[in-house]
Design an enzyme around this catalytic site. Structure first.
Site, PDB file in Angstrom:
ATOM      1  N   GLY A 728     -39.307   2.129  -6.570  1.00 52.58           N
ATOM      2  CA  GLY A 728     -40.369   2.754  -7.367  1.00 52.58           C
ATOM      3  C   GLY A 728     -40.250   4.260  -7.442  1.00 52.58           C
ATOM      4  N   ASP A 742     -38.838  15.446 -18.390  1.00 53.44           N
ATOM      5  CA  ASP A 742     -39.928  15.631 -17.443  1.00 53.44           C
ATOM      6  C   ASP A 742     -39.758  16.952 -16.674  1.00 53.44           C
ATOM      7  OD1 ASP A 742     -42.297  14.505 -16.138  1.00 53.44           O
ATOM      8  OD2 ASP A 742     -41.011  14.555 -14.353  1.00 53.44           O
ATOM      9  N   LYS A 746     -42.191  20.390 -16.752  1.00 49.89           N
ATOM     10  CA  LYS A 746     -42.685  21.089 -15.566  1.00 49.89           C
ATOM     11  C   LYS A 746     -42.328  22.566 -15.609  1.00 49.89           C
ATOM     12  CE  LYS A 746     -42.782  17.036 -12.594  1.00 49.89           C
ATOM     13  NZ  LYS A 746     -41.986  16.169 -11.731  1.00 49.89           N
TER      14      LYS A 746
END
Ligand code: ASP
Ligand code: MG
Length: 884
Positions: A728, A742, A746
Site C-alpha cells: 500500500g 504528485d 508538492k
C-alpha cells in the site's frame, strides 16, 4: 409625633417620642428593659425620666433599632426570622403547590421562624391582565374568566373563594360597561391574584395542622398613589409590619400577599410587575431577617439562559451589586428594586428551586467574588428604530425632540446610540411599541422631512439585545472577535461608562448562536468547534477515530470541544449536531442520506452551529470548487487534498482573497511531507523576512521507498515496485507516483508559499514511465514491467561508485523574482550526502536560506502513511480551533 406601640409576650414598650435622632422610650418595668438592653450588647440606655407616670429612657435612634428589632422580629422566638418567597410557577396546581406546602410545613416543624410571601399562582397576573383588556375592548371575556376561576379553585373543596370571584366579576363588569379602566381599577383587579393565592395557601396549611395566618399586605405596606408602580413609604410600612408581627402568637406563621399595597386613602396599589420579590425584601428588611429565600422554578441565576445556552452554569455566589446589574438587564428573577432593602441590612438572598430539594441555589450577599462575575442576559422582543438624516449634523436639540416625542407616547427607550457624525441615531424600543414610536417620530419630524434634514426613519423588527454584565471594554475584543469570526455582525453596540456592561443589538436570527459563541468565549468553559469531514478513506477514517478518541483530553487540556457534526463521502452524509457516534462507519451506511453541499451549510444555520471547520480528506478535484461557498458561510478549511493549491494561480489568489475578506483560515500542512512541519516552517521563515534561496528534497514517500530499496538491492525494479504496491505504499495505479506529477504538485505548493506565481505547467517533470506505457490501463502497464526494468538497470549501472538514486524536487533560481525554476527529476547522489542517507519511505527536505548558508535546514521523517497524515490534519484543526 410618631407613636409606636409594640408589645409581645415578653415586653411591653411604648415608644413615646422621637426628636431628631433620639427616641424616648418608656417602659413600665424598668428591670425588663434593662435586661433587654444588656442582652443586646452595646446598647446603653440613658437616664431614667419620669414621663406620663412611666419610667422613660433616652436612647439614640441607632441603638433603639438595634434593641427593639430583634426582640419583635423574632416574635418571642429564639431564632431570627427567615422570609420565604414563592413565585407563580412554584404555586401552580399539582407538584408545585404540594412542594410549597411541604417546604413550609417542614420548616415550621424544624422550629424555624418564618414569614412567607406569595405571588399570584401560575400565570394568574398575566391572565387577569388579559381578561381586563378583553373586558375593556368590549370583547367576550367570560370564557377566559371561567377558565381562570376553574384553575384557581381547582379541587380545593374546603377553601371558599366565592367572595373574591364575586368582587372580580363585578370589577370586570364595570370595565366592560365603561369600555375602559383606570390604573387604579387595574391594581384592584390584579391584587386578586395574590389575595387568592395567600388565602388558599393559608387554608391548605391550616388543613395540615399549621397555624397559618393570612396577612393582607395592603394593610401593612403603604405607598404613594402611583398605581401600577407605586413607591413605598418605608418608615410607615415598617411601623405597620413591626406592630403587626409583635401581635402574632409565637407559633403563628404569617402568609403574606406579595406585590400589593395601599395608598394613603387605602386604595389598592401594586409595586410593579414581578413585585412580590420586592415585597419580600421589604419584609426581610423590616424584620431584620436572617435570610430571604426566594423559591423559583429554576436552580438559581445562570451565566446565561440555560434554555438558550446548554453550557450555561449556575452562579453559586453573587454580590448585591452584581445581582443588581443583572436585575437591571433583564434577568427576570429579580425585581430591580429587590436588592436595595436587603443591601441596607446586609441580608443575604438565596435563589432556590421549589422543584429541586438538593440544590444550593444562588446566594446573593455583600461578599464579592474575585474578578467579579459575568453573565449574559437577553432582551428578546425589541425593535431598532433608525433616524437618519444629513441635516442632523450639528443640529441642536434633535435628541431632546426624539425623547420628548417618545415620552409623550409613553415609550421607553432601552438603548440609544449616536455616531459622532450625528448622521444617524439608533434607538431600541419594545417590539410592541415600535410602530407607535415610528408614528410619534414621523409626526415630530414632519417638517424636517420636508427640509430634507431627515431622510428616513426606519424600523427594524425581530431584533434582540444581549447584555454582558460584568464586561468592560478592555477585554471586549475577545467576545466581539468570536462573533465576527462566526459571521455575526452586531447592528449596534453600547457600553455603560461606569460599571461594567456592554450591550449588543443584533438580529434575532443570530441570537442563539451569538449567545453560545460569546458564552463559550467569556467563560472559557469550552469552546465548541464544529467539524464536517468530507472523505473517510485511509486518512479521513483514521482522523475521525483520532478525534473521537481524544475529544475528552482536548477539552480538559485546551478547553476546546471538538464536535464532528457530519461525515460525508461522495454519496452520503451522516449528520448529528450533537456529534457522530463511535460506530460512524456503519451509521453512515444505515442512516446516511444523499446530500448536496448546500444542505450542510443549511444544517449549520438551522442549528446555530458556531466555529465551523470543513475538513477535506478527499482527493477529489471537483470538490474544491465548493471551498468558496464554505468560506462565504463562515467555515475555516483544513485540507489534505492538494488540488486547490495546484490549480491555476488565478484561482489560488482568488481563494486567498476570499479567505481574507471573511477572515477565514485555510491550512494544509499535510499537502507536502504528510505530518512533517514543513509548510508551517517555510511560511514562518518567509514571513520573518528570511531569504529562502532554494528547496530540495525527496517529497514522495512511495518513490523514496522504491529508490532507497532499489539502490541497495540486486532485485529488479519491477519486484520492488510490486512489493511496494502490495504494502500500500503506492497509489492503486503506481503510474500516478511514477509520473512525477504528485511530486511536481508538492513542489509547486512550496513555491507558492514563497509568493512565487508559478503554474503547474512551468514545472520540468521527468516522467519515469517509459513512453509506450503511459497510456492504457494498469494491467497493460503491469504486464510490461520488463521495459521498466531495462530502463532503470541502465540508469543504475551508469552511476559513479558510491552513488545512489533519488527522485527529487528542486526549487531554485532567483526566488526573489516572480517565478522560480521547478525541476522534478531522478538524480544520482553520493550515498553519504543528506539525500543519499534517507531510508525506508522517509521524506527529506532541505531548505536553503541566506542565514543557514551552505548547511540547509533539514526536515526528515515519515512523509506518507494514514496515521501520520491524519495527525497532521488534526494539528491543523487544532491550530484553527485555538485561534480567536
Ligand atoms: N404576580 C405579580 C406578577 O406576576 C407579582 C409577582 O409575581 O412577583 O407580576
Ligand atoms: Mg410572577
Amino acid at each position: 409625633q410618631n407613636f409606636i406601640d409594640l408589645q409581645n409576650s415578653d415586653v411591653n414598650i411604648h415608644i413615646i417620642g422621637v426628636d431628631s435622632d433620639l427616641f424616648f422610650t418608656a417602659k413600665e418595668n424598668k428591670e425588663t428593659f434593662k435586661r433587654l438592653a444588656q442582652a443586646n450588647g452595646n446598647v446603653t440606655y440613658g437616664e431614667v425620666h419620669s414621663l406620663h407616670g412611666h419610667d422613660a429612657f433616652l436612647i439614640e435612634f441607632e441603638q433603639m433599632e438595634r434593641l427593639l428589632e430583634p426582640i419583635f422580629s423574632t416574635n418571642g422566638k429564639s431564632k431570627q426570622a427567615k422570609v420565604l418567597k414563592f413565585g407563580g410557577k412554584s404555586l401552580a396546581n399539582g407538584e408545585g403547590l404540594e412542594r410549597v406546602l411541604d417546604i413550609i410545613s417542614n420548616k415550621v416543624k424544624e422550629g424555624e421562624n418564618i414569614a412567607v410571601v406569595l405571588s399570584a399562582r401560575a400565570k394568574g397576573t398575566d391572565q387577569l391582565e388579559a381578561i381586563l383588556e378583553k373586558a375593556a375592548n368590549g370583547e367576550n371575556y367570560y370564557k377566559d374568566f371561567e377558565a381562570f376561576e376553574k384553575y384557581q379553585k381547582h379541587t380545593f373543596k374546603n377553601v371558599n373563594l366565592s367572595a373574591e370571584f364575586k368582587d372580580l366579576a363585578k370589577l370586570l363588569e364595570g370595565v366592560s360597561l365603561l369600555g375602559d379602566y383606570s390604573l387604579k381599577i387595574k391594581d384592584q383587579l390584579l391584587a386578586f391574584g395574590e389575595l387568592i393565592s395567600a388565602k388558599l395557601v393559608t387554608k391548605l396549611l391550616i388543613g395540615k395542622g399549621i397555624k397559618a395566618v393570612m396577612l393582607d399586605s395592603r394593610k401593612l405596606i403603604k405607598t404613594d398613589s402611583n398605581f401600577g408602580d407605586a413607591s413605598v413609604n418605608e418608615a410607615l410600612s415598617k411601623e405597620n409590619v413591626l406592630r403587626k408581627f409583635a401581635k402574632l402568637e409565637a407559633d403563628e406563621v404569617p402568609i403574606i400577599t406579595g406585590f400589593i399595597a395601599s395608598d394613603e386613602k387605602g386604595e389598592t396599589t401594586t409595586l410593579g410587575r414581578n413585585g412580590s420579590n420586592y415585597s419580600a425584601a421589604l419584609f426581610a428588611n423590616f424584620l431584620n431577617a436572617e435570610e430571604l429565600q426566594n423559591y423559583t422554578h429554576v436552580d438559581g441565576i445562570y451565566t446565561a439562559n440555560p434554555d438558550l445556552v446548554s453550557d450555561a452554569k449556575r452562579i453559586s455566589h453573587l454580590s448585591y451589586g452584581e445581582a443588581n446589574e443583572l436585575a437591571n438587564f433583564g434577568a427576570t428573577i429579580l425585581h430591580a428594586k429587590t436588592i436595595i432593602p436587603l443591601l441596607e441590612k446586609n441580608i443575604p438572598l438565596r435563589i432556590l428551586n421549589t422543584f429541586n430539594n438538593d440544590n444550593e441555589g444562588t446566594l446573593i450577599s455583600a461578599k464579592t467574588e474575585e474578578g467579579g462575575i459575568k453573565s449574559l442576559s437577553v432582551i428578546e422582543n425589541v425593535s431598532l428604530i433608525n433616524v437618519e438624516g444629513r441635516g442632523l449634523l450639528g443640529k441642536v436639540g434633535v435628541d431632546a425632540r426624539i425623547f420628548s416625542a417618545l415620552q409623550k407616547s409613553n415609550i421607553s427607550v432601552s438603548i440609544i446610540s449616536q455616531g459622532s457624525s450625528e448622521r444617524g441615531i439608533g434607538l431600541v424600543v419594545n417590539a410592541d411599541q415600535a410602530l407607535e414610536a415610528k408614528r410619534a417620530l414621523d409626526r415630530e419630524f414632519e417638517s424636517d422631512y420636508q427640509s430634507k434634514d431627515i431622510n428616513m426613519i426606519t424600523v427594524l423588527d425581530e431584533v434582540s439585545v444581549i447584555s454582558i454584565v460584568g464586561q468592560d471594554l478592555s477585554t471586549f475584543h475577545r467576545p466581539y472577535n468570536s462573533l465576527i469570526k462566526n459571521q455575526i455582525a452586531p447592528l449596534l453596540f453600547n457600553n455603560t461608562v461606569s460599571g461594567k456592561n456592554v450591550s449588543l443589538v443584533l438580529r434575532k436570527s443570530d441570537l442563539n448562536k451569538a449567545l453560545n459563541v460569546m458564552h463559550g468565549q467569556i467563560f472559557g468553559i469550552s469552546k465548541k468547534v464544529n467539524l464536517v469531514i468530507f472523505g473517510h478513506g485511509n486518512v479521513g477514517g483514521t482522523l475521525i477515530d483520532q478525534i473521537l478518541k481524544s475529544t475528552k483530553t482536548i477539552q480538559k487540556r485546551k478547553g476546546i470541544d471538538l464536535n464532528v457534526f457530519a461525515v460525508a463521502n461522495s454519496r452520503k452524509i451522516l449528520l448529528n449536531k450533537k456529534g457522530i457516534p463511535k460506530n460512524w462507519k456503519s451509521a453512515i451506511e444505515d442512516k446516511g442520506i444523499a446530500y448536496k453541499v448546500e444542505d450542510v451549510i443549511a444544517y449549520t444555520k438551522e442549528h446555530h452551529l458556531e466555529n465551523l471547520i470543513i475538513v477535506d480528506n478527499t482527493a477529489n478535484s471537483d470538490f474544491v470548487a465548493h471551498y468558496f461557498e464554505f468560506v462565504e458561510n463562515g467555515f475555516d478549511i483544513v485540507s489534505s487534498n492538494k488540488i486547490a493549491n495546484t490549480l491555476g494561480f488565478d484561482y489560488y489568489q482568488l481563494l486567498r482573497e476570499e479567505l481574507d475578506k471573511h477572515q477565514k483560515q485555510y491550512l494544509y500542512e499535510t499537502n507536502v511531507g504528510a505530518g512533517l512541519p514543513l509548510i508551517d516552517t517555510i511560511r514562518l521563515l518567509h514571513l520573518s523576512g528570511e531569504n529562502i534561496t532554494g528547496i530540495k528534497g525527496v517529497f514522495s514517500g512511495s518513490l523514496s521507498y522504491i529508490f532507497n530499496t532499489f539502490s541497495e538491492s540486486e532485485e529488479p525494479f519491477s519486484n520492488i515496485l510490486r512489493a511496494a504496491m502490495k504494502s500500500g505504499f503506492t497509489e492503486p495505479d503506481p503510474r500516478e507516483d511514477l509520473s512525477g506529477n504528485d511530486v511536481g504538485r508538492k513542489l509547486l505548493i512550496l513555491a507558492r508559499e514563497l509568493d512565487l506565481s508559478n503554474e503547474f505547467s512551468d514545472i520540468h517533470i521527468e516522467n519515469l514511465i517509459p513512453e509506450e506505457l503511459r497510456d492504457g490501463d494498469v494491467n497493460h502497464f503491469l504486464d510490461n514491467l520488463d521495459l521498466v526494468d531495462a530502463k532503470f538497470n541502465e540508469i543504475k549501472k551508469n552511476q559513479k561508485p558510491g552513488h545512489v538514486l533519488r527522485y527529487v524536487g528542486d526549487l531554485h533560481g532567483n526566488l526573489q523574482e516572480e517565478k522560480g525554476i521547478l525541476d522534478v527529476k531522478l538524480v544520482s547522489v553520493p550515498k553519504e550526502s543528506a539525500l543519499g542517507q534517507v531510508k525506508g519511505s522517509d521524506s527529506i527536505i532541505e531548505i536553503y536560506t541566506e542565514s543557514y548558508g551552505e548547511n540547509p535546514l533539514v526536515i526528515q521523517g515519515a512523509g506518507a502513511g494514514a496515521a501520520v497524515t491524519a495527525r497532521g490534519v488534526f494539528g491543523d484543526i487544532l491550530r484553527i480551533a485555538e485561534k480567536g
